[in-house]
Scaffold this active site. Sequence first.
Site, PDB file in Angstrom:
ATOM      1  CE  LYS A  76      -3.938   1.886   2.640  1.00  0.00           C
ATOM      2  NZ  LYS A  76      -4.791   1.651   3.837  1.00  0.00           N
ATOM      3  CB  SER A 171      -8.117   3.460   3.082  1.00  0.00           C
ATOM      4  OG  SER A 171      -7.170   2.992   4.045  1.00  0.00           O
ATOM      5  CB  SER A 195      -8.064   0.545   6.251  1.00  0.00           C
ATOM      6  OG  SER A 195      -8.748   1.758   6.420  1.00  0.00           O
TER       7      SER A 195
END
EC number: 6.3.5.7
Length: 528
Positions: A76, A171, A195
Amino acid sequence: MLGRTLQEVSAALKQGQITPTELCQKCLSLIKKTKFLNAYITVSEEVALKQAEESEKRYKNGQSLGDLDGIPVAVKDNFSTSGIETTCASNMLKGYIPPYNATVVQKLLDQGALLMGKTNLDEFAMGSGSTDGIFGPVKNPWSYSKQYREKRKQNPHSKNEDSDWLITGGSSGGSAAAVSAFTCYAALGSDTGGSTRNPAAHCGLVGFKPSYGLVSRHGLIPLVNSMDVPGILTRCVDDAAIVLGALAGPDPKDSTTVHDPINKPFMLPSLADVSKLCIGIPKEYLIPELSSEVRSLWSKAADLFESEGAKVLEVSLPHTSYSIVCYHVLCTSEVASNMARFDGLQYGHRCDINVSTEAMYAATRREGFNDVVRGRILSGNFFLLKENYENYFVKAQKVRRLIANDFVNAFNSGVDVLLTPTTLSEAVPYLEFIKEDNRTRSAQDDIFTQAVNMAGLPAVSIPVALSNQGLPIGLQFIGRAFCDQQLLTVAKWFEKQVQFPFIQLQELMDDCSAVLENEKSASVSLKQ
């Protein structure tokens, strides 16, 4: 080979059935074919191929570094990566190249993993849809799956338009899409309020949030220091355990990591006995907003444990109704503090205004942050004002302790693992998702997940079955603090019972023939 698990591909590499370079090239090819998903912000092709070449030499010399050697992974884009742009999907950090690796990234590289690239997210990880970053929204691979499209054809009201694609959740949506679309075998996400687990549920993956303090946060660009945890996204529980084994452990650069001996690697038994377990069902999680399909699967999952001799017990987490408000106050307060470092003076975006330092500072933050980030900063600063501090921040900290104690009391009552929904429903279309603002959506989507972060507990989302629309639904298991191995053992047993089906990507059938050859059918135990 692309449709296999990390564990299976690792065995194939060791047996010489495929080389790291061949595997890397297959994944890079698939990344290009699935560019429309917008899963990656940066594809580190040269870096990955060089790492594959080094891995190949080790295999030839009989010096493999372990199960992750030669395995393609993604990270990420809020983890620092030396020499590779790290943006947090924000104009504030666009073009920023860190001089160091996050500890978890370095640990993956030390084990020989191949870094395919940096994945998309909501700006600074503030969101639950992966729709609010500067690089655009991430598309859920299940939008293009055979299972979903066949269900849509059967629906007379379906328009069957390509514009009606689904969100990944967030996210860490880019990481989830990357694993779900077979472009890598594992990906790092971050988990502050769900997330990692939220997109795992929407993309048919295992999403694991370790106990707070088990895995280093050093190099993870902070959102909420007291809740942030690196998360793991994989296609099965065993793969998550392998990655956890590489990441877990103390770090002198992160004082919150525990220094007690940790059993590594996290080996999970192939056969687990759940008959002596007590599974807790929090009654406060049975809310009106929960979809009937998720409610039904949750109930059938509990029945499945009971049929194997486990005790299933309804428990109470009495402060649950306060948790989302408490989380909002604490989250935005820490966000306001953490975002103060982005001032245009040290690194990142800097406005050209030269009138004064104050003017430059204000303009830099106005240009660098989107409305969502600025809104959370404003909320946090409000809660931290001298006249509000006691009434909001301090009270929220007290409520957080009560929420954490609820979990302690549940586990002290004899419960081994809690079983809950992960999300209210399956993934929704993007056009439907954006009808509501980021804050409202986040409050809805984090309802079952954020309390775990406030309590510092381990949790994992496991894909259970496909909905009537042909979309994944996940359930969440929550364990005692630092009982991550026990939690994953229970999750693995459950995973074996439900036999969640592989995604069938119509556009990628040639590349994913292994998936079709090994395709599993949804378990009758939960769908009948």
